[in-house]
Design an enzyme around this catalytic site. Structure first.
Site, short mmCIF file in Angstrom:
data_model
loop_
_atom_site.label_atom_id
_atom_site.label_comp_id
_atom_site.label_asym_id
_atom_site.label_seq_id
_atom_site.Cartn_x
_atom_site.Cartn_y
_atom_site.Cartn_z
N GLY A 205 34.74 33.11 -85.56
CA GLY A 205 33.56 32.31 -85.24
C GLY A 205 32.35 33.10 -84.80
O GLY A 205 31.37 32.52 -84.38
N GLU A 425 45.08 19.71 -58.69
CA GLU A 425 43.76 20.24 -59.07
C GLU A 425 42.99 20.71 -57.83
O GLU A 425 42.29 21.72 -57.88
CB GLU A 425 42.96 19.19 -59.84
CG GLU A 425 43.55 18.78 -61.19
CD GLU A 425 43.84 19.96 -62.11
OE1 GLU A 425 43.13 20.99 -62.03
OE2 GLU A 425 44.80 19.87 -62.89
#
Ligand code: ADP
Ligand code: MG
Ligand code: ZN
Length: 604
Positions: A205, A425
């Site tokens: 990419g 988290e």
């Protein structure tokens, strides 16, 4: 294939119709009355006969009133003689109109030979078509060896260097190639030898394919585009013959560019890999080498190739006289990212509030293709909002989508799972916030995305090429933050941490074996990593160390993971109140942005 089967049907129908006509010709005619020769003599004497036709021993008679009759005569004697024998006078005979028809006339042919020939004819026609079809298949088999390179010539949307943002050094290097393609004579007159091969290297990419096309666009020469994997077919030898064909075509239309994309598919180091495809690759690679050696460098054919795995390429490809020019494409830095974003924002109406610089700041590590994808996602989001202009929010939200996959709001967690995810988290975020070498937290969320239950988005504050040992250690602690937080809070752990643990262990192992960053084992690299192609990709580590060292490595990995665990545990234990705060905030709001997250620490 289709018109051919149509042809066959058409031929069959025609044959059937013809057959029907002929059979009606022979069968359906009314059988005329058969009369004796004596009766015929009588009719002639009565002058009722219009004409008599003789065909071998068949006599057909047409009377004046139109009726037809037949008769038979002896084959060896002529009709006149027979009639005279029956008492006809010579005058009467003369008056009668007698014609003798040849045996091979039309009616005989139609009536006797053709019906018996028809089945044969049918067979011949069917056979003919079968042969034709088989030849068609043969032709296809032969064309296997032809290169199926797409020639891209003067397409309407010509790609030039303007369409490639950043990559300044690469463009400069390639400008020389463009110059040469435009005017090969100028160089050859000076006795300059030009490169035959240019190898573009860079992560996926980064615009290798794009740049190769831009070179062709700039030089306005034919461009033969072929992917390395297209050489490899089921049949051994096809690849090599395709290479030959490709170069023959290219030499005819010189100056031109031959572009072999993803050359690592054929140009892998010979001798590695298992299975049959590998022989074929070797032959194809050899043919490429032979062809590259074979043509005169000043003929004006430049071979460009692209790969994202230069490390696996066969050294023979890289030696002088082959792909001796190497152009490296890096991941874009912040300025290049902004420029790439600008290019891909060109055909998209942007709201005045859009600041692409801010977007570039938030996307370190994105490749050109990622950035293109990002702008595209933003435009899609805008369309789905039924708006006319792309807003800054559309772009920023799309960053996460590109990074982490789409949000899965429908993924319903029960209350307990939500609680665990929030603490997990919060653990990552808290540890990341407290450690100086960890990337700052950009966002914490318990909305599942892709395969993750929740996520903590950390982004480096600047582009980095080098990574310090301390960064790796802090990163490991952050990865373990979720696991420790779960364990400390609920006295239990879940499967949700498995991916974190896997990654953490991997980092620890690489620290020891690849980067030589272990204190006890010292600056050494262990094991040779070799890619094997066997039922897909597989990276095998070839051990080049003793059993004892293996044990030491395991021990060292354990020590590193333990150390990171200790760091994370200390933070979680001493900052329990912050952990609770973040978790509650997460349960309430589901997502905390960077500013709100940092504000939480100011309060406490
Ligand atoms: P590669 O061949 O290196 O994997 P590509 O050349 O196919 O990557 O790039 C994919 C897409 O990403 C391109 O079509 C282009 O739209 C975009 N892109 C990549 N790099 C750049 C760049 N430097 N400038 C503009 N667009 C880029
Ligand atoms: Mg490509
Ligand atoms: Zn986690």
């Amino acid at each position: 294939m289709k018109p051919l089967s149509k042809n066959i049907i058409f031929a069959l129908v025609t044959i059937l119709i013809l057959g029907a006509i002929f059979s009606s010709y022979t069968l359906n005619t009314e059988k005329p009355e058969e009369v004796t020769l004596a009766a015929l003599v009588n009719e002639i004497q009565n002058q009722t006969v219009e004409k008599i036709e003789i065909e071998s021993s068949d006599v057909s008679i047409t009377l004046k009133d139109g009726t037809k009759q037949t008769s038979r005569k002896e084959a060896s004697v002529s009709l006149s003689e027979s009639l005279i024998d029956y008492g006809l006078t010579a005058e009467q005979l003369k008056a009668a109109d007698i014609t003798v028809l040849d045996r091979s006339t039309r009616s005989y042919f139609l009536g006797v030979i053709l019906p018996s020939l028809l089945p044969l004819l049918l067979l011949i026609i069917i056979f003919f078509f079968m042969v034709r079809q088989m030849q068609g298949a043969n032709n296809k088999a032969l064309s296997f060896g032809m290169s199926n390179a797409r020639e891209i010539k003067d397409t309407k949307q010509k790609i030039t260097f303007e369409d490639v943002a950043g990559a300044k050094e690469a463009k400069e290097e390639l400008l020389e190639v463009v110059e040469f393609l435009k005017n090969p004579k100028k160089f050859s007159d000076l006795g300059a030898k030009l490169p035959k091969g240019v190898l573009l290297m860079g992560s996926p990419g980064t615009g290798k394919t794009l740049l190769a096309r831009a070179v062709a666009g700039e030089a306005a020469v034919p461009f033969y585009h072929l992917s390395g994997s297209e050489f490899v077919e089921m049949f051994v030898g096809v690849g090599a013959s395709r290479v030959r064909d490709l170069f023959t075509r290219a030499k005819k239309s010189a100056p031109c560019i031959v572009f072999i994309d993803e050359i690592d598919a054929v140009g892998r180091q010979r001798g590695s890999g298992l299975g049959g495809s590998h022989d074929e690759r070797e032959q194809t690679l050899n043919q490429i080498l032979v062809e590259m050696d074979g043509f005169d460098p000043n003929i004006g054919v430049i071979v460009m190739a692209a790969t994202n795995r230069p490390d696996v390429l066969d050294p023979a490809l890289l030696r002088p006289g082959r792909f001796d020019r190497r152009v490296i494409l890096d991941l874009p830095d912040i300025n290049d990212r902004e420029a790439i974003l600008k290019i891909h924002a060109k055909n998209k109406p942007l709201a005045p509030d859009v600041q692409l610089r801010r977007v570039a700041e938030r996307t370190p590590g994105f490749s050109g293709a990622d950035l293109m994808n990002l702008m595209n996602e933003a435009a899609i989001r805008t369309a789905r909002r039924n708006d006319k202009t792309v807003s800054q929010e559309d772009v920023l939200i799309s960053i996460e989508k590109v990074l982490l996959g789409p949000e899965r709001k429908s993924f319903i967690m029960n209350k307990e799972e939500k609680n665990i995810t929030a603490y997990h988290e919060a653990g990552h975020a808290l540890v990341a916030h407290m450690l100086p070498n960890a990337d700052p937290v950009h966002k914490v969320s318990i909305i599942s995305r892709g395969s993750a239950g929740g996520y903590t988005l950390k982004l480096p504050s600047e582009d980095r090429r080098l990574h310090k040992r301390s960064e790796f250690l802090d990163d490991m602690a952050v990865m373990l933050g979720g696991f420790i937080s779960e364990k400390e809070t609920f006295k239990d752990v879940t499967t949700g941490a498995s991916d974190d643990l896997r990654k953490c262990t991997q980092v620890a192992r690489e620290l020891v074996t690849r980067y030589g960053m272990s204190e006890t084992l010292g600056p050494r690299v262990f094991g040779e990593h070799q890619e094997m192609i066997f039922l897909g990709r597989d990276i095998r580590e070839q051990r080049n160390y003793s059993e004892k060292t293996a044990e030491a490595i395991d021990l060292e990995v354990e020590k590193l993971v333990d150390g990171a665990m200790q760091v994370a545990r200390d933070i979680i234990r001493t900052q329990k109140s912050s952990l609770d705060l973040i978790s509650h905030e997460l349960l309430e709001k589901e997502t905390i942005e960077k500013e709100a997250f940092e504000a939480l620490f100011v309060k406490t």
